[in-house]
Scaffold this motif. Structure first.
Motif, PDB file in Angstrom:
ATOM      1  N   ARG A  69      39.261 -40.251   2.438  1.00  0.00           N
ATOM      2  CA  ARG A  69      39.283 -39.929   3.905  1.00  0.00           C
ATOM      3  C   ARG A  69      38.283 -38.698   4.140  1.00  0.00           C
ATOM      4  NH1 ARG A  69      45.401 -37.069   3.141  1.00  0.00           N
ATOM      5  NH2 ARG A  69      44.737 -35.928   1.564  1.00  0.00           N
ATOM      6  N   SER A  70      37.763 -38.334   3.022  1.00  0.00           N
ATOM      7  CA  SER A  70      36.657 -37.013   3.413  1.00  0.00           C
ATOM      8  C   SER A  70      35.724 -37.128   2.428  1.00  0.00           C
ATOM      9  CB  SER A  70      37.301 -35.675   2.872  1.00  0.00           C
ATOM     10  OG  SER A  70      37.341 -35.644   1.464  1.00  0.00           O
ATOM     11  N   ILE A  71      34.398 -36.675   2.679  1.00  0.00           N
ATOM     12  CA  ILE A  71      33.268 -36.888   1.933  1.00  0.00           C
ATOM     13  C   ILE A  71      33.468 -36.217   0.635  1.00  0.00           C
ATOM     14  CG2 ILE A  71      31.734 -34.838   3.102  1.00  0.00           C
ATOM     15  CD1 ILE A  71      29.427 -36.988   2.775  1.00  0.00           C
ATOM     16  N   THR A  72      34.253 -34.842   0.716  1.00  0.00           N
ATOM     17  CA  THR A  72      34.471 -33.919  -0.452  1.00  0.00           C
ATOM     18  C   THR A  72      35.273 -35.002  -1.574  1.00  0.00           C
ATOM     19  OG1 THR A  72      34.477 -32.347   0.929  1.00  0.00           O
ATOM     20  CG2 THR A  72      35.413 -31.894  -1.409  1.00  0.00           C
ATOM     21  N   CYS A 125      35.396 -42.611  11.075  1.00  0.00           N
ATOM     22  CA  CYS A 125      34.991 -42.004  10.179  1.00  0.00           C
ATOM     23  C   CYS A 125      35.400 -41.630   8.917  1.00  0.00           C
ATOM     24  CB  CYS A 125      34.171 -40.529  10.852  1.00  0.00           C
ATOM     25  SG  CYS A 125      33.151 -40.774  12.332  1.00  0.00           S
ATOM     26  N   GLY A 126      34.913 -42.387   7.738  1.00  0.00           N
ATOM     27  CA  GLY A 126      35.315 -42.341   6.407  1.00  0.00           C
ATOM     28  C   GLY A 126      34.311 -42.639   5.563  1.00  0.00           C
ATOM     29  N   TYR A 127      34.741 -42.583   4.311  1.00  0.00           N
ATOM     30  CA  TYR A 127      33.820 -42.684   3.323  1.00  0.00           C
ATOM     31  C   TYR A 127      34.146 -43.740   2.137  1.00  0.00           C
ATOM     32  CZ  TYR A 127      32.092 -38.768   5.944  1.00  0.00           C
ATOM     33  OH  TYR A 127      31.549 -38.280   6.849  1.00  0.00           O
TER      34      TYR A 127
END
Lengths: 84, 373
Positions: free
Chosen positions: A9-12, A42-44
């Protein structure tokens, strides 16, 4: 062999996953998740070869990295959730 | 210039800080806003800094939220834990970055511990004040005015035992004292990037053990279809484009601290302050605020009898010596020390300060004290 996508869910989170796989000697590519895999927008994802996908799943679990789902793309380009 | 105002901001930065910032400006776009090489360079730079911060302060990298400064971080932590009109316990040495947001919330503020350089008294006062029902305990690790090291580990133990969340203000301790999120069990730890971590201004960190209430809402590059801010870290606390050059500089600054050793930096700064004290202590017109080495960092506050601290600081500035005078945005600390009306002159060396500079500054202060300006 299909390529597998581990979603985050996050780039981190994806970056933590990338580090974990590299520590285990596994290859992966960090990228923005294809639209079909990011239902909330927008996900990764980490793209991993089919052969290394089981080891990647294990590595993420060992390193305590939370991921969303695992997908693979079928021949006609459709994404389907992969059971590993 | 003799720069002894490092408690405000470390002005002399390690060279790699400047190089890292320049490199980021040349090579980095925005984090999480694209999959192209420049965006990924930015993501890598930010994640590297997050990871190093996690290592230094014992917390997972995603629990490190980048902020504009420590004030921003403290506001976020306070707004998360303190209800309007709620009850808080703070030390008698807090900065306006704590006092003002609490006042804006109309919080009932219990000030615990007013005695300077007396950790036992501070601890006893916190022990007496921390009760169930308190929204939060907010405590500075080190007084920005006097360098007093508060017994935060023991205060944290009391908080854990009584189930009261702790917000630690590490503005003056990050980079010179050991800080472990894991050991302290704090809800939040706030710190600036531009002081003891030797990063640039416009950077700060909030270490989060829980989800913070965002002060800013906006784009995060994640969950974009959602009208609300993401419910996960670090995105929840990081709306808007990141300060990638700043964070890159901060990474280089933290690496400098890691390589040099926080304890070595502290010892160097304390040595310079001890030298200043030796040179100044015999002058009857000077009042020095000193404590035991175990409870004072490399920060020295002083008053000159019969001399306005602002006039003295202006004199020093004219002679090329930068110090901070007045109330240091910490009226509570001055009230505790009895210097609210006169203020103090504060000298705060850094890793780059020298004994020779201490001697020059001492001579200027002695000149002031005998009224030869």
């Amino acid at each position: 062999m299909f390529e597998h996508y581990f979603t985050f869910r996050s780039i981190t989170g994806a970056q933590r996953g990338e580090r974990a796989l590299k520590k285990e000697g596994l290859r992966c590519v960090l990228l923005r998740a294809p639209k079909a895999l990011s239902m909330k927008g927008c996900g990764y994802a980490l793209k991993v070869s089919g052969a290394e996908a089981p080891a990647a799943k294990l590595a993420l679990e060992i390193w305590g990295v939370e991921y969303g789902k695992i997908y693979r793309f079928s021949d006609d380009g459709r994404a389907e959730e992969a059971a590993i | 210039m003799i720069y002894f105002d490092n408690a405000a901001t470390t002005f002399q930065k390690p060279k790699p800080v400047i190089s890292a910032m320049l490199s980021a400006m040349r090579n980095c776009a925005s984090v999480g806003r694209g999959g192209h090489a420049a965006a990924m360079n930015a993501a890598e730079a930010v994640f590297s800094c997050r990871t190093l911060a996690g290592e230094m302060f014992s917390c997972p990298p995603e629990n490190v939220v980048f902020t504009m400064n420590a004030t921003h971080a403290l506001n976020m932590a306070i707004m998360t834990l303190v209800k309007p009109g709620g009850t808080v316990v703070i030390s008698g040495f807090e900065h306006n970055a704590v006092w003002r947001p609490l006042s804006a919330l109309g919080a009932k503020i219990h000030v615990a511990g007013r005695k300077l350089f007396d950790p036992e008294d501070t601890l006893a006062a916190f022990d007496a004040s921390i009760r169930p029902g308190v929204d939060a305990v907010i405590c500075t690790h080190v007084s920005n005015v006097f360098g007093y090291i508060l017994p935060v580990e023991k205060i944290a133990e009391i908080c854990c035992r009584r189930g009261v969340p702790l917000i630690l203000d590490a503005s003056q301790s990050a980079g010179c004292l050991s800080i472990s999120m894991e050991k302290l069990g704090a809800a939040f730890i706030a710190m600036p990037g531009h002081k003891g971590l030797y990063g640039p201004q416009g950077t700060g960190l909030l270490l989060c053990a829980q989800l913070p209430k965002p002060l800013l809402c906006g784009g995060t590059g994640s969950n974009s279809r959602d009208a609300s801010m993401p419910d996960f870290l670090p995105d929840r606390g990081e709306a808007g484009t990141q300060n990638v050059p700043g964070i890159s500089g901060l990474h280089a600054g933290m690496q400098f601290v890691k390589d040099m050793g926080a304890d070595r930096i502290l010892s160097h700064e304390q040595k310079i302050c001890r030298h200043l004290v030796r040179l100044l202590e015999k002058n009857k017109f000077l009042r020095l605020f000193t404590g035991d080495e175990s409870c004072q960092t490399g920060v020295l506050s002083l008053c000159l009898e019969g001399v306005d601290c602002e006039a003295a600081a202006a004199f020093l500035a004219k002679k090329g010596c930068a110090v901070r005078s007045g109330l240091h945005c910490a009226p509570l600390a001055h009230e505790s020390a009895g210097t609210l009306d006169c203020g103090t002159i504060r000298l705060s060396p850094s890793a780059f300060s020298t004994m020779r500079q201490a001697e020059m500054a001492a001579n200027l202060l002695l000149t002031c004290a005998v009224g030869e300006k």
